[in-house]
Design an enzyme around this catalytic site. Structure first.
Site, short mmCIF file in Angstrom:
data_model
loop_
_atom_site.label_atom_id
_atom_site.label_comp_id
_atom_site.label_asym_id
_atom_site.label_seq_id
_atom_site.Cartn_x
_atom_site.Cartn_y
_atom_site.Cartn_z
N CYS A 85 0.64 1.50 4.59
CA CYS A 85 1.51 2.67 4.50
C CYS A 85 2.79 2.59 5.31
O CYS A 85 3.57 3.53 5.31
CB CYS A 85 0.71 3.90 4.93
SG CYS A 85 -0.03 3.72 6.57
N GLN A 86 3.04 1.49 6.00
CA GLN A 86 4.16 1.49 6.93
C GLN A 86 5.51 1.77 6.25
O GLN A 86 6.40 2.37 6.86
CB GLN A 86 4.24 0.14 7.67
CG GLN A 86 3.12 -0.06 8.68
CD GLN A 86 1.88 -0.69 8.07
OE1 GLN A 86 1.68 -0.64 6.85
NE2 GLN A 86 1.04 -1.28 8.89
#
Length: 313
Positions: A85-86
């Site tokens: 998800c970065q």
């Protein structure tokens, strides 16, 4: 000290799961306790795969999901997991779908389109519904509908569901349209809503073994005594356990210190039966815990999904 467990085991529900981006298996703890049979799990990170194998067995494989042959994957009732998800994080660079990891969102969709499970559960950071990434999110929902799924989504705060942590994550649950129903997110059980605080989950743990930087753990209770940047309170839920801060909030008791890996696991609602192998570095252990799905939230969604699939079989 009694064994800590917030994910009571439900009877086997007869449903199979393919777990993508499985990490160290914190979400798997919840789904297995909800009665699912996870037949295959995949992740790119070798340490996460080692942790998963140590706790759950050899059905996990280290693989690059962006290049794996989709036909080689098993057909299952449910696909579960959230792409890294970065690229959607509010705190990150915000590259979104243009980032290498952001592109995995579409790969996830391709796998679902090919395998056609009865349902899927997708988890990601709150940033995915931020103004910057909302068009991507809306596009993703539209694509899920196009490939044949009724979609429900909710921003879930783990603290609302019996976890001693303020952790907000987006969950999308899709059910195949031919099944004729739309998933309804579960309501918190009585006594769970914003009830647990740090004292409830870590108050009984022993003081940790002092550990020098870069050393190896002993039984998940060692810690680095580096000073951290925020003092927590036993009478409040914990802040979000993150991967990059190595749980860097200051423990509220005695000598100021970071939380241990075991304390972070408990704040993530992971039972004490889950153990990280000693040959995984301390920084990698913190990363595994911070990247994981809160086990009790996965359990809640798993129980609700199994019940609703059964009702609409």
């Amino acid at each position: 000290m009694t064994a800590f467990n917030l994910t009571p085991q439900q009877p086997a529900n007869g449903l199979t799961v393919l777990e993508l981006f499985c990490g160290g298996g914190l979400g798997a703890v919840g789904f297995k306790a909800a009665g699912f049979d996870i037949v295959k799990a995949l992740d790119f990170d070798k340490n996460a795969v080692k942790a998963y194998r140590h706790n759950f067995g050899d059905h996990v494989e280290q693989a690059d999901i962006s290049t794996i042959n989709i036909e080689s994957l098993p057909s299952t009732d449910v696909i579960f997991g959230g792409p890294p998800c970065q690229d959607f994080s509010v705190a990150g660079k915000g590259a979104g779908v243009d980032g290498d990891r952001g592109k995995l969102v579409w790969r996830y969709l391709d796998i679902i389109a090919a395998k056609k499970p009865k349902a899927f559960v997708f988890e990601n950071v709150k940033g995915l519904i931020s103004k910057r990434h909302r068009s991507t999110f809306d596009g993703l929902l539209a694509k899920f509908s196009e490939i044949g799924y009724e979609v429900s989504w909710q921003l879930i705060n783990a603290w609302d569901y019996g976890v001693a942590q303020k952790r907000e994550r987006v969950f999308i649950v899709g059910t195949r349209k031919d099944l004729g129903f739309k998933f309804e997110f579960p309501k918190p059980l009585e006594g769970d809503y914003r009830s647990l605080v740090l004292r409830d989950v870590i108050g009984d743990l022993p003081e940790p073994i002092r550990q020098s930087n870069g050393g190896h753990l002993s039984n998940n209770y060692a810690t680095n005594y580096e000073m951290a940047n925020r003092l927590e309170s036993f009478d409040r839920p914990g802040a979000t356990v993150t991967a990059h801060h190595r749980c860097s909030y200051t423990h509220p008791k005695n000598e100021p210190r970071r939380f241990t890996v075991r304390e972070c696991l408990r704040i993530q609602s992971v039972p004490d039966t889950y153990v990280l192998p000693d040959d995984i570095s301390l920084s990698a252990q913190y990363r595994i815990v911070g990247n994981g799905i809160a086990s009790r939230v996965a359990w809640y969604i798993g129980v609700a999904l199994a019940d609703q699939l059964k009702e609409n079989a």
